[in-house]
Design an enzyme around this catalytic site. Structure first.
Site, PDB file in Angstrom:
ATOM      1  N   LYS A   1       0.796  -1.212   0.059  1.00 54.53           N
ATOM      2  CA  LYS A   1      -0.098   0.042   0.004  1.00 54.53           C
ATOM      3  C   LYS A   1       0.801   1.109   0.015  1.00 54.53           C
ATOM      4  O   LYS A   1       0.536   2.479  -0.612  1.00 54.53           O
ATOM      5  CB  LYS A   1      -0.739   0.009   1.113  1.00 54.53           C
ATOM      6  CG  LYS A   1      -2.092  -0.949   1.164  1.00 54.53           C
ATOM      7  CD  LYS A   1      -1.518  -2.268   1.409  1.00 54.53           C
ATOM      8  CE  LYS A   1      -0.649  -2.583   2.747  1.00 54.53           C
ATOM      9  NZ  LYS A   1       0.171  -3.878   2.830  1.00 54.53           N
ATOM     10  N   ARG A   2       1.890   1.018   0.547  1.00 52.95           N
ATOM     11  CA  ARG A   2       2.849   2.087   0.648  1.00 52.95           C
ATOM     12  C   ARG A   2       3.290   2.825  -0.777  1.00 52.95           C
ATOM     13  O   ARG A   2       3.973   4.005  -0.805  1.00 52.95           O
ATOM     14  CB  ARG A   2       3.951   1.658   1.641  1.00 52.95           C
ATOM     15  CG  ARG A   2       5.409   2.474   1.514  1.00 52.95           C
ATOM     16  CD  ARG A   2       6.279   1.870   2.746  1.00 52.95           C
ATOM     17  NE  ARG A   2       6.792   0.546   2.326  1.00 52.95           N
ATOM     18  CZ  ARG A   2       7.752   0.100   1.473  1.00 52.95           C
ATOM     19  NH1 ARG A   2       8.370   1.333   0.933  1.00 52.95           N
ATOM     20  NH2 ARG A   2       8.028  -1.205   1.393  1.00 52.95           N
TER      21      ARG A   2
END
Length: 471
Positions: A238-239
């Site tokens: 997600k980063r």
RNA sequence: GCUCCUAUCGUCUAGUGGUUAGGACGCUGGCCUCUCACGCCGGUAACAGGGGUUCAAAUCCCCUUGGGAGUACCA
């Protein structure tokens, strides 16, 4: 024999780009060889599987246009079949009951690690005859000599020593079968000929082949595709921004752009970059897929997306653009023809979101001038050309409010004033658009319309006077 | 730790013993031009390191280093 491939995600999250690429390769391979592509939902982990995830996966597949010929099949619907197979293995002595407590297993693992060994179950229960009515798991009796050789379509020959493997659990104490058993049973039952999956499954392959052989089945062909990494080369998460396929849709990417990007991540055909799904089907070769992991590069995806926005049928783009305009509170029905707007703007946007943003001015007056643009072009010297433009444009009949006449008018004003075209065009552009970038003025003015154009010129003139007064 | 996989420009890749190591994205110089884009022309930049094999190695072998995966009653 008909080629049969499958995509077998576990519904514990959305469909991410890595899974989508695996599905794409699997789909392409089947289509390329006139085979069948099957979707199977591996939901045997009752704790983590959710209906929302199933929907998200189905939605992602549908959006990408990866149509499956059979399925979706759900493993949770097939427990009877798995138990039948497990009972068969039990009866043949190829599997056995085990009641080793977690504490013993954990302690053993720690000892083995400390001794620099690979943690493995020691087979304590192999020869014990446990009471079936007491809590237990079922373990597969893995061969302890010899080796398993896999001729992977992508990696070539891989060999694993059986003594590195241990007796894995194939049925939990709650009675639910585990992945390595179900995948093998399903691939056999569904007559899968080619297992195309992520390379995180490489280590499972020898175990699965051993189970398959115990069942008296011939293993399918395998192709392990590498993982997709984030922009920075680390594991995708997600980063790194969007990882879910549906999130790309929401951010204004076209499915054909994402597919094209994904297929080129690990595969290529000569110097070619642009492939439609049909062309991929025609040219795809699983043996040509790269062995190394690839980093996801949004810049290149953007380039492809822009290419497809530019070359797609503007009517289709217009249709897809509507919801994004809606997000800005704009209903394109109340203004210029959206298809014409798309035709004018398509080359200027990397995403549909951007396309909506740079086209908003057609449908409503902008809030504020872009700072640099107003400072540079809406200065006192621009007042005269703008006034002259206003007069000339006002004189145009509504029927003459079209590109050719409009361009002519702007040119004539510049000539009359003895100014470079830029000295006239740029102030007008900023006045009408609010910023210094837009399609050609002829198109821009025709899309904005007479009424709004004159209104915005007046607004610009007021802005200039106000600014001068303040100095 | 152990097992397995892997290694060409910043990124995606072509390359399968003999190439000026090619293309694409990005970045960048120019052309086009009413702006911004698009388009076109040019530039930048790579064989991880070390040993072999060979007349010849980015290509074959070994080691090292780096990256990844697995090592679950997850998939």
């Amino acid at each position: 024999m008909t080629i049969r491939t499958r995509f077998a995600p576990s519904p514990t999250g959305y469909l991410h780009v890595g899974g989508a690429r695996t599905a794409l390769f699997s789909y392409l391979f089947a289509r390329r060889h006139g085979g069948r592509f099957i979707l199977r939902i591996e939901d045997t982990d009752l704790e983590r599987s959710t209906a929302e995830s199933v929907n998200a996966i189905l939605e992602g597949m549908a959006w990408l246009g990866l149509e499956y010929d059979e399925g979706p099949f759900y493993q949770t619907h097939r427990f009877d079949r798995y138990n039948q197979v497990i009972d068969e293995l039990l009866a043949k002595g190829l599997a056995y009951r085990c009641d080793c407590p977690k504490e013993r297993l954990d302690a053993m693992r720690e000892e083995q690690m400390a001794a620099k060994l690979k943690p493995r179950y020691d087979g304590l229960c192999r020869h014990r005859d446990l009471d079936p009515s007491q809590p237990h798991v079922i373990r597969f009796r893995n061969p302890d000599t010899g080796q398993v050789v896999v001729d992977d379509l992508i990696r070539g020959r891989m060999a694993f020593d059986n003594r590195e493997l241990d007796d894995l659990i194939i049925r939990r104490s709650d009675g639910a079968p585990t992945y390595n058993l179900t995948v093998v049973v399903d691939d056999a039952d569904m007559a899968i000929t080619h297992v195309i999956r992520g390379d995180d499954h490489i280590n499972n392959t020898p175990r699965q082949i051993n189970i398959l052989r115990a069942l008296g089945k011939e293993p399918p062909h395998y192709a392990h595709v590498p993982m997709i990494l984030g922009d920075d080369g680390s594991r995708l998460s997600k980063r790194h921004g969007a990882v879910s396929v549906v999130a790309y849709r929401d951010q204004g990417y076209l499915p054909e752009a994402l597919l094209n990007y994904l297929v080129r991540l690990g595969w290529s055909h000569r110097d070619r970059e642009i492939f439609s799904l049909e062309e991929m089907v025609e040219l795809f070769d699983i043996g040509q897929v790269n062995k190394a992991a690839a980093a996801f590069n949004t810049d290149k995806l953007d380039w492809l997306n822009q290419h497809y926005i530019q070359h797609a049928d503007p009517r289709r783009i217009a249709h897809l653009l509507r919801p994004h305009l809606g997000d800005l509170g704009i209903d394109p029905a109340e203004g210029a023809d959206l298809t014409a707007v798309v035709a004018a703007q398509a080359a200027r946007a990397k995403t549909l979101v951007e396309l909506a943003r740079i086209s908003a001015f057609v449908y409503r007056d902008f809030e504020d001038y872009e700072e640099g643009a107003a400072k540079k072009h809406l200065r006192p010297v621009a007042a005269e050309p703008l006034e002259r433009l206003r007069d000339r444009l006002d004189m145009l009949a509504l029927a003459d409010w079209e590109p050719v006449t409009l361009e002519h008018t702007v040119h004539r004003v510049a000539e009359e004033l003895g100014l470079n075209l830029g000295k006239v065009a740029q102030p007008l552009r900023v006045a009408v658009v609010g910023r210094a970038a837009s399609p050609g003025l002829d198109i821009t003015l025709s899309l904005v319309g007479k009424e709004a154009t004159l209104r915005r010129i007046d607004r610009a003139l007021a802005y200039i006077r106000q600014g001068s007064a303040g100095v």
